[in-house]
Scaffold this motif. Structure first.
Motif, short mmCIF file in Angstrom:
data_model
loop_
_atom_site.label_atom_id
_atom_site.label_comp_id
_atom_site.label_asym_id
_atom_site.label_seq_id
_atom_site.Cartn_x
_atom_site.Cartn_y
_atom_site.Cartn_z
N LEU B 71 0.80 -1.23 0.00
CA LEU B 71 0.00 0.00 0.00
C LEU B 71 0.84 1.29 0.00
O LEU B 71 0.64 2.14 -0.88
CB LEU B 71 -0.99 -0.05 1.17
CG LEU B 71 -2.06 1.04 1.20
CD1 LEU B 71 -2.85 1.08 -0.08
CD2 LEU B 71 -2.98 0.83 2.39
N PRO B 72 1.79 1.45 0.95
CA PRO B 72 2.54 2.72 0.94
C PRO B 72 3.27 2.96 -0.38
O PRO B 72 3.29 4.08 -0.88
CB PRO B 72 3.54 2.54 2.09
CG PRO B 72 2.97 1.49 2.96
CD PRO B 72 2.21 0.58 2.06
N GLY B 73 3.80 1.91 -0.97
CA GLY B 73 4.54 2.04 -2.22
C GLY B 73 3.66 2.50 -3.37
O GLY B 73 4.02 3.39 -4.13
N VAL B 109 -4.36 -0.22 9.55
CA VAL B 109 -4.57 0.64 10.73
C VAL B 109 -3.22 1.06 11.30
O VAL B 109 -2.99 2.24 11.62
CB VAL B 109 -5.40 -0.10 11.80
CG1 VAL B 109 -5.37 0.63 13.13
CG2 VAL B 109 -6.84 -0.29 11.33
N ILE B 110 -2.30 0.11 11.40
CA ILE B 110 -0.98 0.44 11.96
C ILE B 110 -0.24 1.41 11.04
O ILE B 110 0.41 2.34 11.50
CB ILE B 110 -0.18 -0.86 12.21
CG1 ILE B 110 -0.82 -1.61 13.38
CG2 ILE B 110 1.28 -0.55 12.52
CD1 ILE B 110 -0.38 -3.02 13.52
N GLN B 111 -0.37 1.20 9.74
CA GLN B 111 0.29 2.13 8.81
C GLN B 111 -0.29 3.54 8.95
O GLN B 111 0.45 4.52 8.84
CB GLN B 111 0.12 1.63 7.37
CG GLN B 111 0.98 0.40 7.07
CD GLN B 111 0.63 -0.26 5.75
OE1 GLN B 111 -0.49 -0.15 5.26
NE2 GLN B 111 1.59 -0.96 5.17
N VAL B 112 -1.58 3.61 9.23
CA VAL B 112 -2.18 4.93 9.45
C VAL B 112 -1.66 5.51 10.77
O VAL B 112 -1.23 6.67 10.82
CB VAL B 112 -3.72 4.84 9.45
CG1 VAL B 112 -4.34 6.18 9.83
CG2 VAL B 112 -4.24 4.38 8.10
N GLN B 113 -1.65 4.69 11.83
CA GLN B 113 -1.13 5.15 13.12
C GLN B 113 0.30 5.67 13.00
O GLN B 113 0.69 6.63 13.67
CB GLN B 113 -1.12 3.99 14.14
CG GLN B 113 -2.45 3.56 14.67
CD GLN B 113 -2.31 2.30 15.54
OE1 GLN B 113 -1.23 1.78 15.73
NE2 GLN B 113 -3.43 1.82 16.06
N GLU B 114 1.07 5.02 12.16
CA GLU B 114 2.50 5.37 12.06
C GLU B 114 2.77 6.33 10.90
O GLU B 114 3.92 6.49 10.48
CB GLU B 114 3.33 4.08 11.92
CG GLU B 114 3.21 3.20 13.15
CD GLU B 114 3.95 1.87 13.03
OE1 GLU B 114 4.55 1.61 11.96
OE2 GLU B 114 3.92 1.09 13.99
N ASN B 115 1.72 6.95 10.40
CA ASN B 115 1.85 7.97 9.35
C ASN B 115 2.49 7.49 8.06
O ASN B 115 3.18 8.24 7.38
CB ASN B 115 2.64 9.18 9.87
CG ASN B 115 1.90 9.89 10.97
OD1 ASN B 115 0.68 10.00 10.91
ND2 ASN B 115 2.62 10.32 11.99
N GLN B 116 2.28 6.22 7.73
CA GLN B 116 2.78 5.73 6.46
C GLN B 116 1.71 5.80 5.39
O GLN B 116 1.99 5.79 4.20
CB GLN B 116 3.25 4.27 6.60
CG GLN B 116 4.38 4.10 7.57
CD GLN B 116 5.57 4.94 7.19
OE1 GLN B 116 6.04 4.92 6.06
NE2 GLN B 116 6.06 5.74 8.13
#
Lengths: 335, 349, 138
Positions: B71-73, B109-116
């Motif tokens: 997703l981030p990529g 959810v974790i990626q959102v929490q960690e601003n990724q």
């Protein structure tokens, strides 16, 4: 002429191998016993490129001595390594890597001290594609001794010396432990016939005559990279991926310089000291691996740097398939 | 070839339809999903960029990678180039669609929490997972033979082997242990869901694998660890398959100081695995991607699962359950258990 | 056998290091097996550092900081407390002998506690013997 040909039971052959003297470092491929198809585990790669390979050791000079042995090269082993039962693809990988390792003392010391007993493939796996890259399941080049199954008799194997080294080994070392069998020579000659490799040079010729930049700029790379994890499974499984990195490791006052496997899939592979990375993005790294095998290496050495063992196809967790990449490249090359 | 019938077939059709609609309407610019590959048991993660391509999407029991990893990529790839420090309104940037099961959505959810990941740029289609097949035990079941074709229905997997042989496997038997004991098979966040609600899992046995190791004494655990992890070839597939691993420079690539040696020697390989697992503490959702991709079958998931167990016992913590939470190790409470008094397993806690 | 344990102690600059200093100026005896590395805060200690010490041959690692609530940086040791308890549990899970890793809170005025802890840690690790697990040798 020291002609040597034997027909032997599988179980008895394994017994005989185990009886060889201590001068041999014997490594037997598991499929010799099981008769399983496919290249099996990659024992040839770990033989060619052990890791970590210690290039030399060093230590800090004691303050008083002036003639101490500060740098020391490791003593290279004097045993003969017997690679028993490796498949034609893996045997060929030794030849291909040798092209790139032309001047490497460590590599050649090992290879010259090895006897390659190849084992022809009776059947192949769906992921095998040696024929497409200029070889085949019965390619006997690059072997010292060839071994093959006997049609209709699972337990029997035929052995036949090819090189001088192989013939001597067979007639003097292994031969006395085996029971000679009349007719083996004729059977082998008949079975091998007049095989010639490479049979199909079409792929190689197309790649050689293609325009490098057209392949490099082909649109399919962009989609291919999507799934790639940039892990090192394909490169570490590949018998013709030979890239390495070198590092000095220190522990207190002593240290060693080691060589270990590296992978072009890792960003660090091309990272410059300045911080710049010419292959910073995933697409550059994925493309490089295939371009190297299928274009750069052929351009330089006249052979495709792939033996068609299919290990990368089987082990890739996201199913990036080099056969499809090859198809795509050939399509671009022909258009 | 891999064919599906039953519930997964329905999910697959709906998924294709929804992805096609979303791409056609311009709501999203790309959709992350799975497509078929050249081997029936290894579906290929794909990014679909046009409505016509949506028919490539598949849904079955062999989806062992965590799609959140991509997703981030993909989000970044769709951003126009900008100057350093230039601020862009995220609502003007292209959005990405993704299909997510329970654990994949928890990783988002974790990626959102960690601003990724910016939640507003993601359209999540949730599907409750019925458990994914372990590639390792599937391979074992075939006994060295090759699967040429797989037909999957709700409870059985029919495999066509070479020479026309067939084999029928009971699906649940080959589902990965982390899926069998999953606490949250359904998506935690989603913009829409398709398919039936999640079935029940063996949550009581959630930590059984861990307890089996814990039952050994220190020497026994060490022997287990060394034996199970010594074959590591340092390909880093476990790291790269993990949606939590996005550091621009991984600790294994640091050279000054160099935390861990680069070769496959046992102390280095073990150190790598301890640190990799620890970096996932309080973040790992036990999606099992690391273990599934490992080419040599290392059970590295047990290390992260141990950390899940401890985080739950010590801090009552389940990772990735709410967008508002702060990361476990990026926060603290004055009432946290005190390490100087509390000791590990053998001293009795 | 004249093996002596080597113990790496990561002490925070503001409390535990000052505590060690006080033990010194108070002429308190404690075993010389403790090799002190001063760090700004116990929150600075990452598991990378602890494992690095073991890899390079430490027989034990001891991390000590300010008492919870007394951190010079307000909360560094509270973060450390969360992180290190999970790390310790993981290390014991993979078979590091319990006791090779030690954590404590020692203030600048606790010279006696420092010396006592140093003795306790050294004796415990002496009983455990040299660290062979996770140690790199060549």
């Amino acid at each position: 002429m020291r002609y040597s040909a034997y027909r032997i039971d599988r179980a008895r052959l394994i017994e005989a191998i185990n009886m060889l003297g201590p001068g041999f470092d014997v490594r037997v491929a598991p499929h010799l016993e099981t008769g399983e198809s496919g290249p099996g585990e990659n024992m040839v790669k770990t033989f060619m490129f052990p890791q970590p390979e210690v290039l030399f050791t060093f230590k800090k000079a004691p303050p008083t001595a002036d003639d101490v042995d500060l740098l020391r090269e490791p003593s290279l082993p004097h045993t003969t390594t017997l690679l028993f039962g490796i498949r034609p693809c893996d045997a060929r990988s030794i030849h291909l890597n040798g092209l790139a390792y032309e001047e490497d003392t460590y590599f050649w010391h090992r290879i010259e001290g090895a006897i390659i007993v190849g084992y022809l493939c009776k059947t192949v796996l769906s992921t095998c594609f040696c024929q497409r890259v200029g070889s085949g399941p019965d390619d006997t080049r690059y072997m010292d001794v060839v071994m093959m199954d006997v049609e209709g008799d699972h337990d029997a194997l035929l052995l036949h010396g090819i090189t001088e080294k192989g013939m001597i080994f067979l007639s003097q070392e292994l031969g006395p432990l085996l029971i000679k069998c009349g007719g083996a020579k004729e059977e082998i000659e008949q079975s091998l016939g007049s095989r010639q490799y490479p049979k199909d040079t079409n792929t190689l010729d197309t790649l050689l005559s293609s325009d490098l930049m057209a392949l490099y700029n082909a649109p399919f790379w962009d989609q291919l990279k999507d799934g790639c994890l940039n892990c090192g499974i394909c490169t570490f499984r590949c018998p013709t991926c030979y890239c390495f990195d070198i590092q000095d490791e220190t522990l207190g006052a002593k240290g060693r310089r080691i060589r270990y496997w590296d992978s072009c899939m890792f960003p660090l592979f091309t990272q410059h000291a300045s911080g710049h990375n010419p292959r910073g993005g995933k697409i550059f790294r994925v493309r490089n691996r295939f371009m190297h095998k299928l274009k750069y290496f052929p351009d330089r050495f006249g052979a495709i740097s792939c033996v068609g063992c299919g290990r990368c196809v089987r082990d890739c967790p996201v199913n990036i398939d080099i056969r499809e990449v090859l198809d795509n490249l050939l399509e671009v090359a022909r258009s | 070839m891999l064919e599906v019938t039953g519930q997964h077939r329905e999910c697959q059709e709906q998924l294709r339809k929804r992805a096609r609609d979303l791409l056609a309407s311009g709501e999203i610019a790309a959709f992350i999903g799975y497509g078929n590959g050249s081997l029936p048991w290894v579906p290929r993660p794909i990014v679909v960029r046009s409505p016509e391509e949506a028919d490539r999407l598949v849904w079955n029991s062999f989806l062992t990678l965590n799609l959140a990893n991509y997703l981030p990529g993909v989000l970044k790839e769709l951003e126009p180039p900008r100057r350093r420090g230039e601020q862009v309104d995220p609502s003007t940037l292209p959005r990405v669609g993704i299909v997510a099961t329970g654990c994949w959505s928890r990783n988002i959810v974790i990626q959102v929490q960690e601003n990724q990941v910016d939640r507003s740029r993601v359209h999540i289609i949730g599907i409750s997972s019925r458990g994914m097949i372990s590639r390792h035990s599937f391979k074992q079941a075939l006994g060295g033979k090759e699967a040429l074709k797989i037909v999957e229905n709700d409870h059985e997997i029919e495999v066509t082997l070479s020479h026309g042989e067939t084999m029928v496997l009971s699906r649940w038997e080959y589902v990965r242990p982390n899926c069998k004991t999953c606490i949250h098979p359904g998506p935690v966040v989603s913009d829409e869901t398709i398919g039936p609600p999640p079935g029940r899992r063996l949550v009581d046995e959630r930590f059984r694998e861990i307890e089996e190791v814990e039952a050994k004494d220190s020497q026994g655990r060490w022997e287990w660890f060394e034996e199970a992890f010594k074959d590591c070839i340092r390909c880093y597939a476990c790291r790269n398959a993990c949606p939590l691993c996005y550091c621009p420079t991984c600790f294994v690539d640091d050279s000054r100081p160099q935390w861990v040696g680069k070769s496959i020697e046992t102390p280095d390989a073990l150190t790598f695995h301890i640190l990799r697992a620890y970096h996932c503490a309080g973040r790992c959702t036990d999606c099992g991607a690391c273990e599934s991709v490992c080419p040599v079958g290392i059970p590295m998931r047990l290390l992260t699962k141990k950390l899940i167990k401890e985080a739950q016992m010590l801090f009552d913590w389940e990772p990735g359950m709410s967008l508002e939470e702060a990361p476990l190790l990026g926060s603290f409470s004055p009432d946290d258990p005190d390490i100087a008094i509390l000791k590990g397993g053998e001293k009795g806690t | 056998m004249n093996w002596e344990p080597k113990i790496i102690a990561f002490l925070c600059n503001w409390c535990s290091y000052a505590g060690a200093d006080l033990a010194g100026v108070s002429r308190l005896q404690y075993p010389p097996n403790i090799r002190i590395i001063k760090v700004p805060c116990s929150g600075r200690i990452s598991p990378n550092i602890i494992l690095d010490a073991f890899l390079k041959g430490a027989d034990g690692v001891w991390v000590s900081g300010c008492h919870p609530g007394d951190c010079h940086y307000i909360s560094g040791n509270l973060y450390a407390r969360r992180r290190l308890v999970l790390f310790e549990r993981l290390m014991e899970f993979v078979g590091l002998e319990p006791g090779r890793l030690e954590f404590s809170w020692i203030s600048a005025s606790e010279g006696e506690q420092f010396a006592a802890k140093a003795k306790e840690v050294t004796e415990r690790i002496r009983v455990l013997g040299p660290n062979t697990r996770l140690r790199k040798v060549f």
